[in-house]
Scaffold this active site. Structure first.
Site, PDB file in Angstrom:
ATOM      1  N   HIS A  34       0.875  -1.173   0.000  1.00 29.59           N
ATOM      2  CA  HIS A  34       0.000   0.000   0.000  1.00 29.59           C
ATOM      3  C   HIS A  34       0.914   1.225   0.000  1.00 29.59           C
ATOM      4  O   HIS A  34       2.151   1.099  -0.060  1.00 29.59           O
ATOM      5  CB  HIS A  34      -0.955  -0.036   1.200  1.00 29.59           C
ATOM      6  CG  HIS A  34      -0.289  -0.288   2.523  1.00 29.59           C
ATOM      7  ND1 HIS A  34       0.661   0.568   3.047  1.00 29.59           N
ATOM      8  CD2 HIS A  34      -0.403  -1.311   3.408  1.00 29.59           C
ATOM      9  CE1 HIS A  34       1.075   0.100   4.213  1.00 29.59           C
ATOM     10  NE2 HIS A  34       0.459  -1.057   4.454  1.00 29.59           N
ATOM     11  N   GLY A  36       1.884   3.098   2.276  1.00 31.88           N
ATOM     12  CA  GLY A  36       2.870   3.117   3.359  1.00 31.88           C
ATOM     13  C   GLY A  36       4.148   2.432   2.893  1.00 31.88           C
ATOM     14  O   GLY A  36       5.252   2.985   3.002  1.00 31.88           O
ATOM     15  N   HIS A  37       4.003   1.219   2.350  1.00 29.91           N
ATOM     16  CA  HIS A  37       5.173   0.513   1.801  1.00 29.91           C
ATOM     17  C   HIS A  37       5.832   1.352   0.700  1.00 29.91           C
ATOM     18  O   HIS A  37       7.052   1.472   0.633  1.00 29.91           O
ATOM     19  CB  HIS A  37       4.756  -0.822   1.176  1.00 29.91           C
ATOM     20  CG  HIS A  37       4.174  -1.803   2.141  1.00 29.91           C
ATOM     21  ND1 HIS A  37       2.868  -2.197   2.092  1.00 29.91           N
ATOM     22  CD2 HIS A  37       4.723  -2.489   3.175  1.00 29.91           C
ATOM     23  CE1 HIS A  37       2.633  -3.089   3.044  1.00 29.91           C
ATOM     24  NE2 HIS A  37       3.741  -3.277   3.720  1.00 29.91           N
ATOM     25  N   GLN A 154       8.561  -1.876  16.672  1.00 33.29           N
ATOM     26  CA  GLN A 154       9.446  -2.629  15.770  1.00 33.29           C
ATOM     27  C   GLN A 154      10.699  -1.804  15.457  1.00 33.29           C
ATOM     28  O   GLN A 154      11.813  -2.334  15.424  1.00 33.29           O
ATOM     29  CB  GLN A 154       8.689  -2.967  14.489  1.00 33.29           C
ATOM     30  CG  GLN A 154       9.524  -3.605  13.412  1.00 33.29           C
ATOM     31  CD  GLN A 154       8.669  -4.141  12.281  1.00 33.29           C
ATOM     32  OE1 GLN A 154       8.169  -5.252  12.346  1.00 33.29           O
ATOM     33  NE2 GLN A 154       8.480  -3.345  11.249  1.00 33.29           N
TER      34      GLN A 154
HETATM   35  P1  AMP Z   1       4.747  -4.896   6.758  1.00 36.29           P
HETATM   36  O1  AMP Z   1       4.646  -5.363   5.344  1.00 36.29           O
HETATM   37  O2  AMP Z   1       3.427  -4.656   7.417  1.00 36.29           O
HETATM   38  O3  AMP Z   1       5.686  -5.750   7.587  1.00 36.29           O
HETATM   39  O4  AMP Z   1       5.430  -3.460   6.689  1.00 36.29           O
HETATM   40  C1  AMP Z   1       6.665  -3.266   6.043  1.00 36.29           C
HETATM   41  C2  AMP Z   1       7.195  -1.901   6.400  1.00 36.29           C
HETATM   42  O5  AMP Z   1       6.253  -0.909   6.017  1.00 36.29           O
HETATM   43  C3  AMP Z   1       7.402  -1.749   7.928  1.00 36.29           C
HETATM   44  O6  AMP Z   1       8.607  -1.021   8.163  1.00 36.29           O
HETATM   45  C4  AMP Z   1       6.203  -0.956   8.345  1.00 36.29           C
HETATM   46  O7  AMP Z   1       6.406  -0.155   9.494  1.00 36.29           O
HETATM   47  C5  AMP Z   1       5.988  -0.071   7.118  1.00 36.29           C
HETATM   48  N1  AMP Z   1       4.605   0.416   7.091  1.00 36.29           N
HETATM   49  C6  AMP Z   1       3.478  -0.331   7.211  1.00 36.29           C
HETATM   50  N2  AMP Z   1       2.392   0.466   7.204  1.00 36.29           N
HETATM   51  C7  AMP Z   1       2.850   1.738   7.095  1.00 36.29           C
HETATM   52  C8  AMP Z   1       2.224   3.030   7.017  1.00 36.29           C
HETATM   53  N3  AMP Z   1       0.903   3.159   7.089  1.00 36.29           N
HETATM   54  N4  AMP Z   1       3.010   4.110   6.911  1.00 36.29           N
HETATM   55  C9  AMP Z   1       4.368   3.993   6.855  1.00 36.29           C
HETATM   56  N5  AMP Z   1       5.014   2.813   6.900  1.00 36.29           N
HETATM   57  C10 AMP Z   1       4.270   1.705   7.013  1.00 36.29           C
END
Ligand code: AMP
Length: 280
Positions: A34, A36-37, A154
Site C-alpha cells: 500500500h 505506506g510501503h 518494531q
Molecule cells: P509490513 O509489510 O506490514 O511488515 O510493513 C513493512 C514496512 O512498512 C514496515 O517497516 C512498516 O512499518 C511499514 N509500514 C506499514 N504500514 C505503514 C504506514 N501506514 N506508513 C508507513 N510505513 C508503514
C-alpha cells in the site's frame, strides 16, 4: 526489476553493485503493498543507488495461525508496483530458503521486545521479527534500511539489535501514511468491513484527542488514557492498550513533561490494529 528467490543469487547481484561503491538500501516488507510501503520504497529510491525490497511473510512472527492464513498475498501486483517505483531487486524467498531444515538460532531482544506488543502477542513475536530482520540485514548488507514509524516498537527493536550486534547499517524511519479518513494504512485493513472501518477511525480520533488535550495543558497520563479508552470503547473497538510512553524506551509515563508517544492497539471486527502518535 529482477525478482530473486535465493540468498546466493541476491548476494551475487549485490556484489557487482558493491564493487562500484554504490549505496544499497533495503526495505523489508511482508507484501500486499500500500502507500505506506511505497513511501519507504520512494525514500530508498531517492537516497540509494540500488534498492532491494524483501517480500517475506514471516510465519514465525504470527502468534495466530488464522492471522497468518488470512494475511493478504499478491506477489504479482507487488512486483508490478515495486517495478513502477524503480526498485532494482525484489527478494521473495520461500520459507525454506530462510529457514532450512535444522535452522535453530533466535535473535532475542530484551526489554524493548517484551512490553506492549511483546506482552500482548507473546515474546516470540519480536524474537521472530528480530531474527528475520537480522537475517535480511546480514544477507543484504545494506547501507541503509527503511522502516515505518507506524510500527514504532518494531523500529526500537531493530534499533536495539543494530546497536547490540554492531551491524553497519543506517536505520531510516519514515512517517506513518494514512488514508483520508485518518486510518493508518495497513495490509490488515483489507479485512475491515465498512462498519469495522468506521470503528477503526476511533484509533486516530483517540490519538488526536490526546495530542489536543496535551496542547491544552493536560499532563496527567491517567486522565488522558481514560479519555482515549472511552473514545475507543464508545466506538465499539476492543482495546488491548492505550498508553502514553517515553518515545525512546516505551516506558510508561505518569505525566507528560516532554516528548511522549501515544501508542494504541485495538481490535475492530476481529482485526487487530496498531497505531501511534508522537506528542511534543
Ligand atoms: P509490513 O509489510 O506490514 O511488515 O510493513 C513493512 C514496512 O512498512 C514496515 O517497516 C512498516 O512499518 C511499514 N509500514 C506499514 N504500514 C505503514 C504506514 N501506514 N506508513 C508507513 N510505513 C508503514
Amino acid at each position: 526489476m529482477r525478482t530473486i528467490r535465493t540468498v546466493t543469487e541476491l548476494r551475487a547481484a549485490l556484489a557487482v553493485a558493491r564493487r562500484e561503491h554504490t549505496r544499497v538500501g533495503l526495505v523489508p516488507t511482508m507484501g500486499a503493498f500500500h502507500d505506506g510501503h511505497r513511501s519507504l520504497m520512494r525514500r530508498a529510491r531517492e537516497e540509494c543507488d540500488v534498492v532491494v525490497v524483501s517480500l517475506f511473510v514471516n510465519p514465525s512472527q504470527f502468534n495466530e495461525g488464522a492471522d497468518l492464513r488470512a494475511y493478504p498475498r499478491d506477489e504479482r501486483a507487488d512486483a508490478a508496483s515495486a517495478a513502477e517505483l524503480g526498485v532494482d531487486y525484489l527478494f521473495a524467498p520461500d520459507a525454506s530458503e530462510l529457514y532450512p531444515n535444522g535452522f535453530d538460532t533466535t535473535v532475542s531482544v530484551g526489554r524493548i521486545g517484551q512490553i506492549l506488543e511483546g506482552a500482548h502477542r507473546g515474546r516470540a513475536h519480536f524474537d521472530a521479527v528480530a531474527t528475520v530482520v537480522t537475517k535480511l540485514l546480514v544477507i543484504t548488507s545494506p547501507d541503509a534500511a527503511y522502516f515505518g514509524q507506524k510500527d514504532a516498537q518494531q523500529v526500537l527493536v531493530v534499533k536495539q539489535l543494530i546497536r547490540d550486534l554492531n551491524l553497519p547499517v543506517e536505520l531510516v524511519v519514515c512517517p506513518t501514511v494514512r488514508d483520508l479518513d485518518g486510518v493508518a494504512l495497513s495490509s490488515r485493513n483489507l479485512r475491515l468491513t465498512p462498519a469495522d472501518r468506521e470503528q477503526a477511525r476511533a484509533l486516530k480520533r483517540a490519538l488526536d484527542a490526546t495530542r489536543d488535550l496535551v496542547s491544552g495543558g493536560e499532563d496527567d497520563v491517567a486522565r488522558l488514557q481514560s479519555e482515549a479508552v472511552a473514545e475507543l470503547t464508545g466506538s465499539g473497538a476492543q482495546v488491548d492498550y492505550f498508553q502514553i510512553v517515553d518515545p525512546a524506551t516505551l516506558a510508561p509515563l505518569t505525566t507528560v513533561a516532554g516528548p511522549a508517544l501515544a501508542v494504541v492497539a485495538a481490535s475492530v471486527g476481529g482485526v487487530r490494529l496498531i497505531d501511534n502518535q508522537p506528542i511534543t
